[in-house]
Design a protein around this motif. Structure first.
Motif, PDB file in Angstrom:
ATOM      1  N   ALA A 198      -9.353  87.958 -23.084  1.00  0.00           N
ATOM      2  CA  ALA A 198      -9.730  89.021 -24.022  1.00  0.00           C
ATOM      3  C   ALA A 198     -11.011  88.665 -24.776  1.00  0.00           C
ATOM      4  CB  ALA A 198      -8.595  89.281 -25.006  1.00  0.00           C
ATOM      5  N   ASP A 199     -11.138  87.417 -25.197  1.00  0.00           N
ATOM      6  CA  ASP A 199     -12.348  86.984 -25.891  1.00  0.00           C
ATOM      7  C   ASP A 199     -13.520  86.853 -24.933  1.00  0.00           C
ATOM      8  OD1 ASP A 199     -11.136  86.941 -28.344  1.00  0.00           O
ATOM      9  OD2 ASP A 199     -10.816  84.783 -28.379  1.00  0.00           O
ATOM     10  N   ARG A 200     -13.240  86.504 -23.708  1.00  0.00           N
ATOM     11  CA  ARG A 200     -14.296  86.346 -22.714  1.00  0.00           C
ATOM     12  C   ARG A 200     -15.059  87.652 -22.524  1.00  0.00           C
ATOM     13  NH1 ARG A 200     -11.461  84.518 -18.028  1.00  0.00           N
ATOM     14  NH2 ARG A 200     -11.220  82.645 -19.280  1.00  0.00           N
ATOM     15  N   MET A 201     -14.340  88.753 -22.467  1.00  0.00           N
ATOM     16  CA  MET A 201     -15.000  90.048 -22.294  1.00  0.00           C
ATOM     17  C   MET A 201     -15.853  90.386 -23.512  1.00  0.00           C
ATOM     18  SD  MET A 201     -14.353  90.751 -19.283  1.00  0.00           S
ATOM     19  CE  MET A 201     -15.243  92.281 -19.299  1.00  0.00           C
ATOM     20  N   GLU A 202     -15.369  90.087 -24.708  1.00  0.00           N
ATOM     21  CA  GLU A 202     -16.142  90.328 -25.929  1.00  0.00           C
ATOM     22  C   GLU A 202     -17.391  89.444 -25.946  1.00  0.00           C
ATOM     23  OE1 GLU A 202     -17.110  91.914 -29.749  1.00  0.00           O
ATOM     24  OE2 GLU A 202     -15.935  92.627 -28.045  1.00  0.00           O
ATOM     25  N   TRP A 252     -20.166  81.534 -30.231  1.00  0.00           N
ATOM     26  CA  TRP A 252     -19.052  81.602 -29.283  1.00  0.00           C
ATOM     27  C   TRP A 252     -18.692  80.222 -28.745  1.00  0.00           C
ATOM     28  CZ3 TRP A 252     -15.696  85.428 -28.285  1.00  0.00           C
ATOM     29  CH2 TRP A 252     -15.955  86.655 -28.884  1.00  0.00           C
ATOM     30  N   TYR A 265     -19.074  88.256 -23.327  1.00  0.00           N
ATOM     31  CA  TYR A 265     -20.051  88.814 -22.391  1.00  0.00           C
ATOM     32  C   TYR A 265     -20.697  90.077 -22.963  1.00  0.00           C
ATOM     33  CZ  TYR A 265     -19.029  85.664 -18.493  1.00  0.00           C
ATOM     34  OH  TYR A 265     -18.913  84.574 -17.680  1.00  0.00           O
ATOM     35  N   ARG A 266     -19.921  90.891 -23.670  1.00  0.00           N
ATOM     36  CA  ARG A 266     -20.474  92.100 -24.274  1.00  0.00           C
ATOM     37  C   ARG A 266     -21.531  91.739 -25.318  1.00  0.00           C
ATOM     38  NH1 ARG A 266     -19.982  95.346 -28.447  1.00  0.00           N
ATOM     39  NH2 ARG A 266     -18.299  94.265 -29.491  1.00  0.00           N
ATOM     40  N   LYS A 267     -21.205  90.767 -26.186  1.00  0.00           N
ATOM     41  CA  LYS A 267     -22.154  90.340 -27.223  1.00  0.00           C
ATOM     42  C   LYS A 267     -23.412  89.724 -26.604  1.00  0.00           C
ATOM     43  CE  LYS A 267     -19.837  91.195 -31.046  1.00  0.00           C
ATOM     44  NZ  LYS A 267     -20.301  92.111 -32.058  1.00  0.00           N
TER      45      LYS A 267
END
Length: 99
Positions: free
Chosen positions: A30-34, A54, A36-38
């Motif tokens: 879940a944090d990995r996707m955030e 991060w 990559y988005r950031k």
């Protein structure tokens, strides 16, 4: 609140590479996707700051503080001394050395 050393357990500092892939691998999905988005939204002046923030978060996942230590730090009862007292001591030592 007291200044405390960074806790890395018995194994030393987390060995997370300071790369996009290294950070991403250390994060939960879940944090990995955030992450990559950031990273995708950051311009060239922001990329390093995003990666650093991060990386620190990933380091906490690799070696989190024990709950008792985290609580003690948050409420200000952790052992140690305040930054203010350390600065006062350093200034007094500097003044004593200059005499």
């Amino acid at each position: 609140m007291s200044a405390q050393p960074v806790h890395f357990g018995d194994s030393g500092a987390p060995s997370i590479p300071r790369t996009q892939n290294g950070v991403a691998e250390a994060l939960p999905p879940a944090d990995r996707m955030e992450f990559y988005r950031k990273m995708g939204q950051a311009d060239e002046t922001e990329l390093l700051g995003v990666l650093r923030r991060w990386w620190l978060r990933a380091a906490m996942y690799v070696d989190p503080l024990p709950e008792t230590v985290r609580t003690a730090v948050e409420v200000g009862t952790a052992p140690g001394r305040s930054v203010a007292s350390a600065v006062r001591e350093a200034l007094a030592a500097r003044e004593a050395d200059s005499r």
